[in-house]
Design a protein around this motif. Structure first.
Motif, PDB file in Angstrom:
ATOM      1  N   PRO A 150       0.827  -1.212   0.000  1.00  0.00           N
ATOM      2  CA  PRO A 150       0.000   0.000   0.000  1.00  0.00           C
ATOM      3  C   PRO A 150       0.860   1.260   0.000  1.00  0.00           C
ATOM      4  N   SER A 151       0.228   2.354  -0.396  1.00  0.00           N
ATOM      5  CA  SER A 151       0.906   3.650  -0.369  1.00  0.00           C
ATOM      6  C   SER A 151       0.825   4.246   1.036  1.00  0.00           C
ATOM      7  N   VAL A 152       1.487   5.392   1.215  1.00  0.00           N
ATOM      8  CA  VAL A 152       1.505   6.038   2.529  1.00  0.00           C
ATOM      9  C   VAL A 152       0.112   6.543   2.890  1.00  0.00           C
ATOM     10  N   GLU A 153      -0.632   7.068   1.906  1.00  0.00           N
ATOM     11  CA  GLU A 153      -1.982   7.563   2.184  1.00  0.00           C
ATOM     12  C   GLU A 153      -2.908   6.433   2.598  1.00  0.00           C
ATOM     13  N   ASP A 154      -2.789   5.283   1.939  1.00  0.00           N
ATOM     14  CA  ASP A 154      -3.624   4.141   2.324  1.00  0.00           C
ATOM     15  C   ASP A 154      -3.291   3.654   3.726  1.00  0.00           C
ATOM     16  N   LEU A 155      -2.022   3.680   4.080  1.00  0.00           N
ATOM     17  CA  LEU A 155      -1.629   3.271   5.431  1.00  0.00           C
ATOM     18  C   LEU A 155      -2.185   4.214   6.491  1.00  0.00           C
ATOM     19  N   LEU A 156      -2.114   5.519   6.238  1.00  0.00           N
ATOM     20  CA  LEU A 156      -2.661   6.486   7.196  1.00  0.00           C
ATOM     21  C   LEU A 156      -4.170   6.351   7.318  1.00  0.00           C
ATOM     22  N   GLN A 157      -4.848   6.113   6.190  1.00  0.00           N
ATOM     23  CA  GLN A 157      -6.304   5.945   6.233  1.00  0.00           C
ATOM     24  C   GLN A 157      -6.687   4.676   6.997  1.00  0.00           C
ATOM     25  N   ALA A 158      -5.959   3.589   6.781  1.00  0.00           N
ATOM     26  CA  ALA A 158      -6.241   2.355   7.513  1.00  0.00           C
ATOM     27  C   ALA A 158      -5.941   2.528   9.003  1.00  0.00           C
ATOM     28  N   HIS A 159      -4.884   3.259   9.322  1.00  0.00           N
ATOM     29  CA  HIS A 159      -4.551   3.501  10.720  1.00  0.00           C
ATOM     30  C   HIS A 159      -5.628   4.331  11.406  1.00  0.00           C
ATOM     31  N   LEU A 160      -6.141   5.318  10.706  1.00  0.00           N
ATOM     32  CA  LEU A 160      -7.209   6.144  11.258  1.00  0.00           C
ATOM     33  C   LEU A 160      -8.493   5.336  11.445  1.00  0.00           C
ATOM     34  N   TYR A 161      -8.779   4.433  10.516  1.00  0.00           N
ATOM     35  CA  TYR A 161      -9.986   3.587  10.634  1.00  0.00           C
ATOM     36  C   TYR A 161      -9.880   2.669  11.853  1.00  0.00           C
ATOM     37  N   VAL A 162      -8.706   2.127  12.084  1.00  0.00           N
ATOM     38  CA  VAL A 162      -8.528   1.247  13.238  1.00  0.00           C
ATOM     39  C   VAL A 162      -8.669   2.030  14.536  1.00  0.00           C
ATOM     40  N   LEU A 163      -8.129   3.259  14.589  1.00  0.00           N
ATOM     41  CA  LEU A 163      -8.233   4.064  15.799  1.00  0.00           C
ATOM     42  C   LEU A 163      -9.677   4.462  16.082  1.00  0.00           C
ATOM     43  N   ASN A 164     -10.431   4.790  15.038  1.00  0.00           N
ATOM     44  CA  ASN A 164     -11.824   5.210  15.234  1.00  0.00           C
ATOM     45  C   ASN A 164     -12.725   4.063  15.665  1.00  0.00           C
ATOM     46  N   ASN A 165     -12.301   2.814  15.474  1.00  0.00           N
ATOM     47  CA  ASN A 165     -13.140   1.663  15.817  1.00  0.00           C
ATOM     48  C   ASN A 165     -12.542   0.829  16.954  1.00  0.00           C
ATOM     49  N   SER A 166     -11.686   1.438  17.762  1.00  0.00           N
ATOM     50  CA  SER A 166     -11.097   0.741  18.915  1.00  0.00           C
ATOM     51  C   SER A 166     -11.743   1.236  20.192  1.00  0.00           C
ATOM     52  N   ASN A 167     -12.027   0.311  21.112  1.00  0.00           N
ATOM     53  CA  ASN A 167     -12.652   0.678  22.381  1.00  0.00           C
ATOM     54  C   ASN A 167     -11.722   1.514  23.248  1.00  0.00           C
ATOM     55  N   GLU A 168     -10.424   1.295  23.121  1.00  0.00           N
ATOM     56  CA  GLU A 168      -9.483   2.059  23.942  1.00  0.00           C
ATOM     57  C   GLU A 168      -9.449   3.531  23.564  1.00  0.00           C
ATOM     58  N   VAL A 169      -9.781   3.856  22.315  1.00  0.00           N
ATOM     59  CA  VAL A 169      -9.708   5.240  21.834  1.00  0.00           C
ATOM     60  C   VAL A 169     -11.063   5.933  21.923  1.00  0.00           C
ATOM     61  N   LEU A 170     -12.125   5.164  22.261  1.00  0.00           N
ATOM     62  CA  LEU A 170     -13.485   5.728  22.238  1.00  0.00           C
ATOM     63  C   LEU A 170     -13.641   6.874  23.224  1.00  0.00           C
ATOM     64  N   SER A 171     -13.065   6.776  24.410  1.00  0.00           N
ATOM     65  CA  SER A 171     -13.196   7.850  25.395  1.00  0.00           C
ATOM     66  C   SER A 171     -12.525   9.137  24.913  1.00  0.00           C
ATOM     67  N   TYR A 172     -11.409   9.020  24.212  1.00  0.00           N
ATOM     68  CA  TYR A 172     -10.740  10.215  23.689  1.00  0.00           C
ATOM     69  C   TYR A 172     -11.550  10.841  22.550  1.00  0.00           C
ATOM     70  N   ILE A 173     -12.228  10.017  21.762  1.00  0.00           N
ATOM     71  CA  ILE A 173     -13.060  10.552  20.685  1.00  0.00           C
ATOM     72  C   ILE A 173     -14.234  11.329  21.257  1.00  0.00           C
ATOM     73  N   VAL A 174     -14.874  10.784  22.313  1.00  0.00           N
ATOM     74  CA  VAL A 174     -15.994  11.493  22.948  1.00  0.00           C
ATOM     75  C   VAL A 174     -15.528  12.799  23.576  1.00  0.00           C
ATOM     76  N   GLN A 175     -14.374  12.791  24.209  1.00  0.00           N
ATOM     77  CA  GLN A 175     -13.830  14.012  24.801  1.00  0.00           C
ATOM     78  C   GLN A 175     -13.502  15.047  23.729  1.00  0.00           C
ATOM     79  N   HIS A 176     -13.001  14.598  22.596  1.00  0.00           N
ATOM     80  CA  HIS A 176     -12.691  15.504  21.502  1.00  0.00           C
ATOM     81  C   HIS A 176     -13.969  16.120  20.924  1.00  0.00           C
ATOM     82  N   GLU A 177     -15.037  15.331  20.816  1.00  0.00           N
ATOM     83  CA  GLU A 177     -16.308  15.870  20.316  1.00  0.00           C
ATOM     84  C   GLU A 177     -16.869  16.929  21.267  1.00  0.00           C
TER      85      GLU A 177
END
Length: 206
Positions: free
Chosen positions: A171-198
């Motif tokens: 994959p290219s660098v953009e695809d890697l960053l997009q996949a990394h962002l998708y994994v972070l947005n769908n992880s339970n460990e990151v959910l509290s930080y997403i709610v705080q950011h919203e």
């Protein structure tokens, strides 16, 4: 059924002494266990010349005890040859350098070459010469797969091919960053930080 000499060695040296525990009488079990230990000692790769006399006496004692607990029909010439094993090791060297297991494995390969049952020797020779010629020629031909030699499973991975015959796409660098962002947005460990950011975004931008 179907055991080769190496399988019989493993049974005699390792498994038989464990299998007969609490099954046979104690005297019989001790004799067979001593015989297993004797074979395990003489078939080891490192031998002590000082202990050879003790092993020779041990073989004689084991045979005498076997004659005490087993019927005479057991004692053919093969059982009697146990006495001469230690002397044979003294004359010829360790057993693992002379045993028949590699020969039996190679004979199995040669028997697989047989296609004409009326002329098995000629069939084996013809297939063997053909395979040797093909392997010799394949060393001088680029991008040729060797015949009869195992291939490394890591060679194709460098060329972008997986071990299950699946092509690997880099994959290219953009695809890697997009996949990394998708994994972070769908992880339970990151959910509290997403709610705080919203919450912070809603407070700063009502």
């Amino acid at each position: 059924m179907g055991l080769n000499s190496h399988d019989c060695h493993v049974l005699m040296q390792q498994l038989l002494a464990v299998a007969i525990r609490d099954i046979l009488p104690n005297k019989v079990m001790l004799v067979i266990t001593r015989m297993c230990f004797f074979f395990n000692a003489i078939y080891s790769k490192v031998l002590d010349l000082v202990k050879f006399d003790d092993l020779k006496n041990e073989a004689a004692i084991i045979l005498c005890q076997l004659e005490m607990y087993f019927p005479p029909a057991l004692f053919d010439i093969m059982v009697h040859l146990i006495v001469y094993l230690v002397r044979e090791i003294k004359c010829c060297g360790p057993v693992y350098l002379r045993w028949m297991h590699p020969v039996e494995c190679y004979m199995k390969i040669l028997k697989g070459y047989t296609k004409n049952l009326h002329r098995p020797e000629a069939s084996i020779v013809e297939r063997y010469i053909t395979e040797e010629a093909v392997e010799f020629c394949s060393e001088y031909i680029e991008k040729a797969k060797p015949v009869g030699l195992p291939e490394s499973c890591h060679d194709d991975k460098v060329g972008g091919k997986g071990s299950r015959e699946l092509h690997v796409i880099t994959p290219s660098v953009e695809d890697l960053l997009q996949a990394h962002l998708y994994v972070l947005n769908n992880s339970n460990e990151v959910l509290s930080y997403i709610v705080q950011h919203e919450r912070l975004e809603k407070q700063s931008n009502p």
